[in-house]
Design an enzyme around this catalytic site. Sequence first.
Site, mmCIF file in Angstrom:
data_model
loop_
_atom_site.group_PDB
_atom_site.id
_atom_site.type_symbol
_atom_site.label_atom_id
_atom_site.label_comp_id
_atom_site.label_asym_id
_atom_site.label_seq_id
_atom_site.Cartn_x
_atom_site.Cartn_y
_atom_site.Cartn_z
ATOM 1 N N ARG A 74 62.844 19.411 91.571
ATOM 2 C CA ARG A 74 62.220 18.243 92.192
ATOM 3 C C ARG A 74 61.900 18.471 93.654
ATOM 4 O O ARG A 74 60.991 17.838 94.195
ATOM 5 C CB ARG A 74 63.089 17.005 91.980
ATOM 6 C CG ARG A 74 63.062 16.527 90.534
ATOM 7 C CD ARG A 74 63.901 15.312 90.336
ATOM 8 N NE ARG A 74 65.285 15.590 90.688
ATOM 9 C CZ ARG A 74 66.318 15.379 89.905
ATOM 10 N NH1 ARG A 74 66.144 14.854 88.727
ATOM 11 N NH2 ARG A 74 67.528 15.675 90.293
ATOM 12 N N GLU A 127 80.514 22.864 90.149
ATOM 13 C CA GLU A 127 81.759 22.248 89.706
ATOM 14 C C GLU A 127 82.340 22.981 88.499
ATOM 15 O O GLU A 127 83.534 23.204 88.410
ATOM 16 C CB GLU A 127 81.499 20.776 89.365
ATOM 17 C CG GLU A 127 82.770 20.019 89.079
ATOM 18 C CD GLU A 127 82.519 18.541 88.845
ATOM 19 O OE1 GLU A 127 83.452 17.862 88.398
ATOM 20 O OE2 GLU A 127 81.391 18.071 89.095
#
Length: 179
Positions: free
Chosen positions: A63, A100
């Site tokens: 994006r 993560e």
Amino acid sequence: MTSTQELLLSRIRDVQDYPKPGVVFKDITPLLADPEAFTALTDALADLCVKHGATKIVGLEARGFILAAPVSVRAGIGFIPVRKAGKLPGATLSQAYDLEYGSAEIEVHAEDLSAGDRVMVIDDVLATGGTAEASLELIRRAGAQVAGVAVLMELSFLDGRARLEQALQGAPLEALITV
């Protein structure tokens, strides 16, 4: 809140439980579909690039490409895509970083950045800051300077700003909206 911020925020849709339960996804596609809002966003980001003396703009996949390309045209400076590993042909510089749950790697064409370039990193959202941090390391390894990081939206509850503080080395982090 300024009228630009209000306009942008009014065009961002919350999608509950996407991509997994418990996550509220910030969907910017309504903003992109609205020419008034997209123009306001482009103008605001271009103003930041000029304000901070950028000579090149890096857009982060995917994006960030959508936002950075029209900003580079509006500001009159070059656009450089930073892609996921293996997506660019030719000689590249790469930077691995931790996520993560695992790791990722981004790349830039080796010849696209050089000494003397002042690079503004543009992305849609600052979340945990991992991709932005890796892009700053990549820019400096290419010999360029970091002019700053500019994002449409900062998710402050994920502490990306704190993670980026050291990597910014005094360069600004600009978020048009903070939630």
